[in-house]
Design a protein around this motif. Sequence first.
Motif, PDB file in Angstrom:
ATOM      1  N   VAL A  64       0.834  -1.206   0.000  1.00 48.32           N
ATOM      2  CA  VAL A  64       0.000   0.000   0.000  1.00 48.32           C
ATOM      3  C   VAL A  64       0.863   1.248   0.000  1.00 48.32           C
ATOM      4  CG1 VAL A  64      -1.607   1.355   1.414  1.00 48.32           C
ATOM      5  CG2 VAL A  64      -2.011  -1.092   1.038  1.00 48.32           C
ATOM      6  N   ASP A  65       1.915   1.249   0.781  1.00 48.30           N
ATOM      7  CA  ASP A  65       2.813   2.401   0.845  1.00 48.30           C
ATOM      8  C   ASP A  65       3.466   2.660  -0.514  1.00 48.30           C
ATOM      9  OD1 ASP A  65       4.231   4.437   2.469  1.00 48.30           O
ATOM     10  OD2 ASP A  65       5.995   3.256   1.930  1.00 48.30           O
ATOM     11  N   THR A  66       3.738   1.595  -1.246  1.00 41.92           N
ATOM     12  CA  THR A  66       4.405   1.722  -2.545  1.00 41.92           C
ATOM     13  C   THR A  66       3.435   2.100  -3.650  1.00 41.92           C
ATOM     14  OG1 THR A  66       6.019   0.042  -1.877  1.00 41.92           O
ATOM     15  CG2 THR A  66       5.856   0.528  -4.233  1.00 41.92           C
ATOM     16  N   LEU A  67       2.237   1.525  -3.641  1.00 44.39           N
ATOM     17  CA  LEU A  67       1.303   1.658  -4.765  1.00 44.39           C
ATOM     18  C   LEU A  67       0.265   2.755  -4.549  1.00 44.39           C
ATOM     19  CD1 LEU A  67       0.876  -2.156  -5.452  1.00 44.39           C
ATOM     20  CD2 LEU A  67       2.385  -0.543  -6.617  1.00 44.39           C
ATOM     21  N   ASP A  68       0.211   3.328  -3.363  1.00 40.50           N
ATOM     22  CA  ASP A  68      -0.447   4.615  -3.112  1.00 40.50           C
ATOM     23  C   ASP A  68      -1.921   4.675  -3.513  1.00 40.50           C
ATOM     24  OD1 ASP A  68      -0.558   7.240  -2.232  1.00 40.50           O
ATOM     25  OD2 ASP A  68      -0.014   8.064  -4.178  1.00 40.50           O
ATOM     26  N   ASP A 111       7.968  -5.471  -6.254  1.00 43.38           N
ATOM     27  CA  ASP A 111       8.935  -5.024  -7.261  1.00 43.38           C
ATOM     28  C   ASP A 111       8.530  -5.491  -8.656  1.00 43.38           C
ATOM     29  OD1 ASP A 111      10.502  -3.856  -5.281  1.00 43.38           O
ATOM     30  OD2 ASP A 111      11.651  -5.698  -4.952  1.00 43.38           O
ATOM     31  N   LYS A 112       7.986  -6.699  -8.727  1.00 44.90           N
ATOM     32  CA  LYS A 112       7.575  -7.206 -10.037  1.00 44.90           C
ATOM     33  C   LYS A 112       6.398  -6.410 -10.587  1.00 44.90           C
ATOM     34  CE  LYS A 112       6.883 -11.462 -12.610  1.00 44.90           C
ATOM     35  NZ  LYS A 112       6.902 -12.937 -12.564  1.00 44.90           N
ATOM     36  N   VAL A 113       5.453  -6.061  -9.716  1.00 42.45           N
ATOM     37  CA  VAL A 113       4.344  -5.212 -10.146  1.00 42.45           C
ATOM     38  C   VAL A 113       4.876  -3.882 -10.659  1.00 42.45           C
ATOM     39  CG1 VAL A 113       2.361  -3.862  -9.340  1.00 42.45           C
ATOM     40  CG2 VAL A 113       2.590  -6.247  -8.671  1.00 42.45           C
ATOM     41  N   LEU A 114       5.802  -3.296  -9.922  1.00 41.91           N
ATOM     42  CA  LEU A 114       6.383  -2.031 -10.365  1.00 41.91           C
ATOM     43  C   LEU A 114       7.070  -2.180 -11.716  1.00 41.91           C
ATOM     44  CD1 LEU A 114       7.910  -0.648  -7.049  1.00 41.91           C
ATOM     45  CD2 LEU A 114       6.024   0.342  -8.350  1.00 41.91           C
ATOM     46  N   GLY A 115       7.771  -3.283 -11.910  1.00 39.27           N
ATOM     47  CA  GLY A 115       8.469  -3.500 -13.178  1.00 39.27           C
ATOM     48  C   GLY A 115       7.503  -3.659 -14.341  1.00 39.27           C
ATOM     49  N   SER A 155       5.446  -0.438 -14.834  1.00 43.35           N
ATOM     50  CA  SER A 155       6.260   0.665 -15.351  1.00 43.35           C
ATOM     51  C   SER A 155       6.265   0.682 -16.873  1.00 43.35           C
ATOM     52  CB  SER A 155       7.697   0.553 -14.837  1.00 43.35           C
ATOM     53  OG  SER A 155       7.761   0.779 -13.462  1.00 43.35           O
ATOM     54  N   LYS A 156       6.323  -0.501 -17.474  1.00 47.35           N
ATOM     55  CA  LYS A 156       6.321  -0.572 -18.943  1.00 47.35           C
ATOM     56  C   LYS A 156       5.041   0.020 -19.513  1.00 47.35           C
ATOM     57  CE  LYS A 156       9.180  -4.760 -18.919  1.00 47.35           C
ATOM     58  NZ  LYS A 156       9.204  -6.217 -19.189  1.00 47.35           N
ATOM     59  N   LEU A 157       3.906  -0.291 -18.862  1.00 49.06           N
ATOM     60  CA  LEU A 157       2.627   0.248 -19.320  1.00 49.06           C
ATOM     61  C   LEU A 157       2.573   1.758 -19.118  1.00 49.06           C
ATOM     62  CD1 LEU A 157      -0.249  -0.092 -20.354  1.00 49.06           C
ATOM     63  CD2 LEU A 157      -0.952  -0.690 -18.025  1.00 49.06           C
ATOM     64  N   ALA A 158       3.000   2.220 -17.940  1.00 49.70           N
ATOM     65  CA  ALA A 158       2.967   3.654 -17.652  1.00 49.70           C
ATOM     66  C   ALA A 158       3.864   4.429 -18.611  1.00 49.70           C
ATOM     67  CB  ALA A 158       3.390   3.902 -16.200  1.00 49.70           C
ATOM     68  N   VAL A 169       3.642   4.535  -9.908  1.00 45.66           N
ATOM     69  CA  VAL A 169       4.368   3.628 -10.808  1.00 45.66           C
ATOM     70  C   VAL A 169       5.152   4.411 -11.849  1.00 45.66           C
ATOM     71  CG1 VAL A 169       4.078   1.892 -12.618  1.00 45.66           C
ATOM     72  CG2 VAL A 169       2.882   1.626 -10.444  1.00 45.66           C
ATOM     73  N   LEU A 170       4.534   5.443 -12.419  1.00 40.37           N
ATOM     74  CA  LEU A 170       5.272   6.279 -13.384  1.00 40.37           C
ATOM     75  C   LEU A 170       6.413   7.005 -12.678  1.00 40.37           C
ATOM     76  CD1 LEU A 170       5.631   7.375 -16.212  1.00 40.37           C
ATOM     77  CD2 LEU A 170       3.957   9.166 -15.672  1.00 40.37           C
TER      78      LEU A 170
END
Length: 380
Positions: free
Chosen positions: A253-257, A281-285, A288-291, A373-374
């Motif tokens: 939650v802290d990371t994905l806001d 981290d995998k979700v962010l990776g 990130s490509k989509l964003a 994420v962006l």
Amino acid sequence: MSNILLTIGVIVYYRGDSLYFDERPKSRREDLYDREKELKEMLDSIESRRPLIILRGIRRLGKTSLLRVALNEARIPYLIVDLRGVNPNSRRDLYLRFQAALNEYLSKNASMFTKLKDKLKIIDGVSLSGIGISLSWKNPETLYSLISALEGEGFAIAFDEVQEIRGPAGKELASLIAHFYDYGETTFILTGSEVGLLYDFLGVENPDAPLYGRVFHEIGLSRFSMEQSLDFLRRGFKQAGVDAPEELLEKAVDTLDGIVGWLVKFGALSLREGLKEESIDKVLGEASKLALTELERFLEKRPLARKRYLTVLQAIASGKNTWSELKREIERMEKREVEDATLARLLNALLKASFIEKRVRGRNVTYHMADPVLEFALRH
């Protein structure tokens, strides 16, 4: 070793009840989390046949899901015309997207095709084929006549991410909506993630715009609070029969806001691959490509200012978020003085596209990334 670092193997047997971690747009009320107020407002607006309803909010807050649930519960015929990724200046693309939406509905509702068949076959530019139609984009009157036929059956028509269509095609669509607003009975629902561009389409401040002065009912979606985000994840894992470590959920939650789309992706990935910190981290990776792809679509329309936009965004992502800091970054990159008006244009475009948000506290004005994420992608 901390529990948060342990991989917990998960085998999930989905039950027939609600499912928060399905990554597809939702279509049932029980699959939505904590959007009762917005859903009621949307349903009331549809059932009272308001001519123009606006659903706004930044990317991945669940606008399409809310729209689908509301239209399903209203129990009226409807089309959802998906304008994501459309060629913004293309009438052809607009007509083909409308054709796809109508054919999707007719394929699931053959009885409606039977009702409409006689009306459709006399419209210039409409060809019938099986249980479906083919549209010619040669004549702008075709879409007017087609919507008139649908209006007789009580259709509501939604344009998802309507700000994507601009130029002559966008003006044509806005004029069409304005015509039925004034002379028809169709309910139009427009959704938009790029809020400033959505208001441009509506002509909020432009007396020359086709929709200027038309009253619309606006519903806004906001990101989840920390408490809502944690509760969403707890409930989602509980639906799957999984007891998730609280420490891991708090870190997610802290990371994905509070962006529900990213929380869903984290939940779905964890159910597939196990509950572990690396999933964040995998979700962010992946995300990130989509964003970055979405950002690239914005930048490719602005090739001359591309470097400036990236400089501003990367500066904001790194925490440089005041006017003076951003101006210094551009001047450092260009090695010359930059006028205030130049920075103002850059920030205004990014605000309209909902890549950044402006926060005002008294005299202090700061700029922040709208999507964590962006922000992550621009820092790495």
